[in-house]
Scaffold this active site. Structure first.
Site, PDB file in Angstrom:
ATOM      1  NE  ARG A  37      -4.108   1.616   2.249  1.00 39.39           N
ATOM      2  CZ  ARG A  37      -4.377   2.787   3.345  1.00 39.39           C
ATOM      3  NH1 ARG A  37      -3.284   3.198   4.139  1.00 39.39           N
ATOM      4  NH2 ARG A  37      -5.169   3.621   3.078  1.00 39.39           N
ATOM      5  CB  ILE A  63      -5.566   5.883  -0.351  1.00 41.87           C
ATOM      6  CG1 ILE A  63      -5.498   4.319  -0.661  1.00 41.87           C
ATOM      7  CG2 ILE A  63      -4.783   6.576   0.671  1.00 41.87           C
ATOM      8  CD1 ILE A  63      -4.167   3.732  -1.018  1.00 41.87           C
ATOM      9  CB  SER A  64     -10.614   3.981   1.114  1.00 40.98           C
ATOM     10  OG  SER A  64     -11.442   4.654   0.156  1.00 40.98           O
ATOM     11  CD  GLN A  65     -11.212   3.156   7.561  1.00 42.97           C
ATOM     12  OE1 GLN A  65     -12.149   4.162   7.612  1.00 42.97           O
ATOM     13  NE2 GLN A  65     -10.889   2.475   8.756  1.00 42.97           N
TER      14      GLN A  65
END
Length: 216
Positions: A37, A63-65
């Protein structure tokens, strides 16, 4: 980031942030444990890559968790044979996850610079089954339709009508539905001329800007 440290942090992310919170799809868990990530983030914040939080990627986007990425991906119920439309390429992290779990991904992004950067990243990720499109995601991508699954990384006031028309029979859409600042993660399944809707829980996403989304 040190490779050994990064591997430990990634495994801890999967176990503590995702599996323990209820995601049970082993294919999703495996892929989340493989994709680095931190490589999808600006260098100055890469040390926060495996924290349980969304992070900025530029152009007012995030960017999403990790948990949300896993939850949304699992909600698609992918078997590996599907053609998926992703609305909101962003950094390309979710795109990479999808590319390893389905047959083909078409990903659309309205911000050309983000799309180009994501395309460059995915070249190094061996994601040869991804097609990149720049445009209004609320319109879907009629040139590549129909789709077995549609996933949106941006919130819409309602399910855009073009997405329903581009969804194959038995297909699934997963998207945040609601206002600009708070939404409900929603799964929509097409059954003939009808759709079945399930609420999966509260969430917060950036708004989907477009004809069938929010105005700027």
């Amino acid at each position: 980031m040190d490779l050994v440290k990064e591997t430990v942090l990634r495994r801890r992310m999967v176990e503590e942030q995702i599996r323990r919170r209820g995601v049970r799809d082993e294919r999703v868990l495996s892929v989340m444990g493989e994709v680095p990530r931190h490589l999808f983030l600006p260098k100055e914040i890469r040390q926060r890559a495996y924290a349980d939080e969304p992070l900025p990627i530029g152009e007012g986007q995030t960017i999403s968790q990790p948990f949300i990425v896993a939850e949304m991906t699992a909600a698609l119920r992918l078997s590996g044979t599907e053609k998926v439309l992703e609305v909101g390429t962003g950094s390309g992290y979710q795109t990479t996850i999808l590319s390893r779990l389905c047959r083909e991904v078409v990903t659309i992004e309205r911000i050309a610079t983000l799309s180009a950067a994501a395309r460059a990243r995915l070249v190094t990720m061996d994601a040869g089954n991804v097609t990149f499109v720049v445009g209004d995601g609320s319109l879907g991508s009629p040139a590549y339709a129909p789709f077995d699954r549609i996933l949106s990384a941006a919130a819409s006031p309602s399910v855009p009508a073009p997405w329903i028309s581009q969804l194959s029979e038995g297909g699934i859409i997963v998207l945040p539905v609601g206002g600009r600042y708070e939404q409900v993660l929603t799964r929509v399944t097409r059954a003939g001329s009808r759709t079945e809707t399930e609420a999966l829980g509260g969430c917060r996403f950036v708004p989907l800007v477009g004809i069938h989304g929010f105005q700027r």
